[in-house]
Design an enzyme around this catalytic site. Structure first.
Site, PDB file in Angstrom:
ATOM      1  N   SER A  48      -7.476   0.442   9.575  1.00 41.51           N
ATOM      2  CA  SER A  48      -7.740  -0.850   9.046  1.00 41.51           C
ATOM      3  C   SER A  48      -9.323  -1.087   9.236  1.00 41.51           C
ATOM      4  O   SER A  48      -9.866  -0.719  10.283  1.00 41.51           O
ATOM      5  CB  SER A  48      -7.031  -2.019   9.523  1.00 41.51           C
ATOM      6  OG  SER A  48      -7.468  -3.177   9.259  1.00 41.51           O
ATOM      7  N   TYR A  94      -3.418  -6.864  16.903  1.00 38.76           N
ATOM      8  CA  TYR A  94      -3.544  -5.865  15.713  1.00 38.76           C
ATOM      9  C   TYR A  94      -4.759  -5.006  15.870  1.00 38.76           C
ATOM     10  O   TYR A  94      -4.638  -3.690  15.576  1.00 38.76           O
ATOM     11  CB  TYR A  94      -3.442  -6.719  14.499  1.00 38.76           C
ATOM     12  CG  TYR A  94      -3.622  -6.013  13.018  1.00 38.76           C
ATOM     13  CD1 TYR A  94      -2.462  -5.352  12.652  1.00 38.76           C
ATOM     14  CD2 TYR A  94      -4.800  -6.031  12.466  1.00 38.76           C
ATOM     15  CE1 TYR A  94      -2.644  -4.672  11.444  1.00 38.76           C
ATOM     16  CE2 TYR A  94      -4.981  -5.236  10.977  1.00 38.76           C
ATOM     17  CZ  TYR A  94      -3.766  -4.740  10.712  1.00 38.76           C
ATOM     18  OH  TYR A  94      -3.700  -3.944   9.553  1.00 38.76           O
ATOM     19  N   ILE A 118       0.826  -1.148   0.144  1.00 45.26           N
ATOM     20  CA  ILE A 118       0.071  -0.034   0.154  1.00 45.26           C
ATOM     21  C   ILE A 118       0.841   1.353   0.056  1.00 45.26           C
ATOM     22  O   ILE A 118       0.615   2.220  -0.776  1.00 45.26           O
ATOM     23  CB  ILE A 118      -0.974  -0.087   1.292  1.00 45.26           C
ATOM     24  CG1 ILE A 118      -2.032  -1.022   1.095  1.00 45.26           C
ATOM     25  CG2 ILE A 118      -1.580   1.169   1.442  1.00 45.26           C
ATOM     26  CD1 ILE A 118      -2.854  -1.471   2.242  1.00 45.26           C
ATOM     27  N   LYS A 177      -4.982  -0.685  15.506  1.00 49.51           N
ATOM     28  CA  LYS A 177      -5.698   0.132  14.764  1.00 49.51           C
ATOM     29  C   LYS A 177      -6.823   0.887  15.069  1.00 49.51           C
ATOM     30  O   LYS A 177      -7.116   1.877  14.657  1.00 49.51           O
ATOM     31  CB  LYS A 177      -6.042  -0.992  13.438  1.00 49.51           C
ATOM     32  CG  LYS A 177      -4.779  -1.503  12.699  1.00 49.51           C
ATOM     33  CD  LYS A 177      -3.907  -0.481  11.954  1.00 49.51           C
ATOM     34  CE  LYS A 177      -2.839  -0.917  11.131  1.00 49.51           C
ATOM     35  NZ  LYS A 177      -1.938   0.094  10.695  1.00 49.51           N
TER      36      LYS A 177
HETATM   37  P1  NAD Z   1       3.345  -4.405   3.433  1.00 50.10           P
HETATM   38  O1  NAD Z   1       4.355  -5.601   4.583  1.00 50.10           O
HETATM   39  O2  NAD Z   1       3.517  -4.809   1.964  1.00 50.10           O
HETATM   40  O3  NAD Z   1       4.332  -3.291   3.704  1.00 50.10           O
HETATM   41  C1  NAD Z   1       4.963  -2.507   4.859  1.00 50.10           C
HETATM   42  C2  NAD Z   1       5.948  -1.913   4.777  1.00 50.10           C
HETATM   43  O4  NAD Z   1       6.152  -1.448   6.068  1.00 50.10           O
HETATM   44  C3  NAD Z   1       7.407  -2.715   4.171  1.00 50.10           C
HETATM   45  O5  NAD Z   1       8.073  -2.068   3.228  1.00 50.10           O
HETATM   46  C4  NAD Z   1       8.138  -2.669   5.738  1.00 50.10           C
HETATM   47  O6  NAD Z   1       9.360  -2.706   5.425  1.00 50.10           O
HETATM   48  C5  NAD Z   1       7.642  -1.516   6.183  1.00 50.10           C
HETATM   49  N1  NAD Z   1       7.873  -1.358   7.898  1.00 50.10           N
HETATM   50  C6  NAD Z   1       7.596  -2.344   8.551  1.00 50.10           C
HETATM   51  N2  NAD Z   1       7.854  -2.160   9.901  1.00 50.10           N
HETATM   52  C7  NAD Z   1       8.373  -0.635   9.831  1.00 50.10           C
HETATM   53  C8  NAD Z   1       9.275  -0.167  10.834  1.00 50.10           C
HETATM   54  N3  NAD Z   1       8.961  -0.399  12.113  1.00 50.10           N
HETATM   55  N4  NAD Z   1       9.748   1.030  10.347  1.00 50.10           N
HETATM   56  C9  NAD Z   1       9.678   1.645   9.055  1.00 50.10           C
HETATM   57  N5  NAD Z   1       9.116   0.715   8.050  1.00 50.10           N
HETATM   58  C10 NAD Z   1       8.472  -0.380   8.568  1.00 50.10           C
HETATM   59  O7  NAD Z   1       2.304  -4.179   3.934  1.00 50.10           O
HETATM   60  P2  NAD Z   1       0.804  -3.261   3.601  1.00 50.10           P
HETATM   61  O8  NAD Z   1       0.040  -4.663   3.270  1.00 50.10           O
HETATM   62  O9  NAD Z   1       1.360  -2.681   2.487  1.00 50.10           O
HETATM   63  O10 NAD Z   1       0.289  -2.769   4.743  1.00 50.10           O
HETATM   64  C11 NAD Z   1       0.657  -1.383   4.796  1.00 50.10           C
HETATM   65  C12 NAD Z   1      -0.268  -0.845   5.882  1.00 50.10           C
HETATM   66  O11 NAD Z   1      -1.651  -1.003   5.788  1.00 50.10           O
HETATM   67  C13 NAD Z   1       0.059  -1.431   7.479  1.00 50.10           C
HETATM   68  O12 NAD Z   1      -0.121  -0.228   8.401  1.00 50.10           O
HETATM   69  C14 NAD Z   1      -1.154  -2.361   7.501  1.00 50.10           C
HETATM   70  O13 NAD Z   1      -1.622  -2.633   8.747  1.00 50.10           O
HETATM   71  C15 NAD Z   1      -2.190  -1.559   6.605  1.00 50.10           C
HETATM   72  N6  NAD Z   1      -3.376  -2.608   6.299  1.00 50.10           N
HETATM   73  C16 NAD Z   1      -3.189  -3.514   5.655  1.00 50.10           C
HETATM   74  C17 NAD Z   1      -4.153  -4.261   4.989  1.00 50.10           C
HETATM   75  C18 NAD Z   1      -3.943  -5.390   4.023  1.00 50.10           C
HETATM   76  O14 NAD Z   1      -4.681  -6.338   3.919  1.00 50.10           O
HETATM   77  N7  NAD Z   1      -2.700  -5.672   3.508  1.00 50.10           N
HETATM   78  C19 NAD Z   1      -5.353  -4.152   5.452  1.00 50.10           C
HETATM   79  C20 NAD Z   1      -5.709  -3.031   6.361  1.00 50.10           C
HETATM   80  C21 NAD Z   1      -4.596  -2.263   6.618  1.00 50.10           C
END
Ligand code: NAD
Length: 253
Positions: A135, A148, A21, A152
């Site tokens: 989320s 989690y 994202i 959120k």
């Molecule tokens: P992803 O794992 O593809 O990407 C997450 C990124 O965050 C990675 O590049 C990682 O290196 C970075 N990251 C993790 N911990 C970190 C830290 N301590 N400091 C700096 N960078 C850090 O995940 P995604 O699916 O793209 O999720 C992104 C956001 O969206 C998150 O906050 C997640 O909770 C939220 N989200 C995701 C979903 C889903 O279904 N994928 C749904 C709702 C919310």
């Protein structure tokens, strides 16, 4: 103003912008004319179109150094997208105190660290905006996601508190609530499932529109909330979840 010029002249920080994202958000803001700084644990994964900085949002010194480096490089910070986050599986008995502290530090306190570091710059911006990634877990009770979900839910409440605190400084603060989105994160979850195809089908079926949300769809919502054109929108959470929070459809006969 053309779409292309929407973010022209503005500098945006995107945490977690090297994957999923966050990468889609960074691309969308860049396409809209922003200069984008990705702050990530793994900055080597960022699109070379962006400036990438190593940062761990759970570490104050790391965050302060990275935000200072962004300001040094670009001379301003207008937009902060607090998107970095990690997952956690299980009910309240599944994780010990260390894991609770770790997840809350990344998903919640990380937002405070990054935004506080950028605050002096945001106060000077003519178009300051913060968008936090919450989320569907914040608004619907999902099984086996206690820690989690707590994180959120805190992001959602923190968004409103920040919006109130900084409204009169000209800084808007909003949140986006994605449903299950098709990113490397979900790929990792599926690969751990006993039957990944069945698990994907179950996740698709959980959303009324019958499929996972795309990262680009979330990025579009974030770009709207971050845009100078959304000057009257603050303290809200925009769901991008295929209707999962608000709709109750009858099963297909
Ligand atoms: P992803 O794992 O593809 O990407 C997450 C990124 O965050 C990675 O590049 C990682 O290196 C970075 N990251 C993790 N911990 C970190 C830290 N301590 N400091 C700096 N960078 C850090 O995940 P995604 O699916 O793209 O999720 C992104 C956001 O969206 C998150 O906050 C997640 O909770 C939220 N989200 C995701 C979903 C889903 O279904 N994928 C749904 C709702 C919310």
């Amino acid at each position: 103003m053309s779409t292309q010029a929407e973010f022209a002249g503005l500098v945006a920080i995107v945490t977690g912008g090297a994957s999923g994202i966050g990468a889609a958000i960074a691309r969308r803001l860049h396409d809209g004319g922003a200069q984008v700084a990705v702050l990530d644990l793994a900055p080597e994964g960022a699109d070379p179109a962006h400036a990438a900085f190593a940062a761990d949002v759970s570490d104050r010194a790391s965050v302060d150094a990275a935000v200072a480096a962004v300001a040094e490089r670009f001379g301003r910070i207008d937009i902060v997208i607090n998107n970095a986050g990690i997952g956690s599986i299980g009910n309240i008995a599944a994780n010990g105190d260390d894991e609770w502290a770790r997840v809350l530090s990344i998903n919640v306190t990380g937002i405070a660290r990054v935004t506080a570091a950028a605050l002096p710059w945001l106060r000077r911006s003519p178009a300051a905006a913060v968008v936090n990634t919450s989320s569907i877990a914040a608004t619907a009770g999902l099984p086996e996601r206690a820690l989690y979900t707590a994180s959120k839910g805190a992001v959602l409440s923190l968004t409103r508190a920040m919006a109130a605190d900084h409204l009169r400084e000209g800084i808007r603060v909003n949140a986006v609530n994605p449903g299950t989105a098709d990113t490397p994160w979900i790929g990792r979850l599926l690969s751990q499932a006993a039957d990944p195809e069945a698990e994907r089908a179950a996740l698709n079926a959980r959303q009324p529109h019958g499929r996972l949300v795309s990262a680009d769809e979330v990025a579009g919502a974030v770009a709207y909330l971050a845009s100078p054109r959304a000057g009257s929108t603050t303290g809200v959470a925009l769901a991008v979840d295929g209707g999962m929070q608000e709709l109750r459809l009858r099963p297909i006969e």
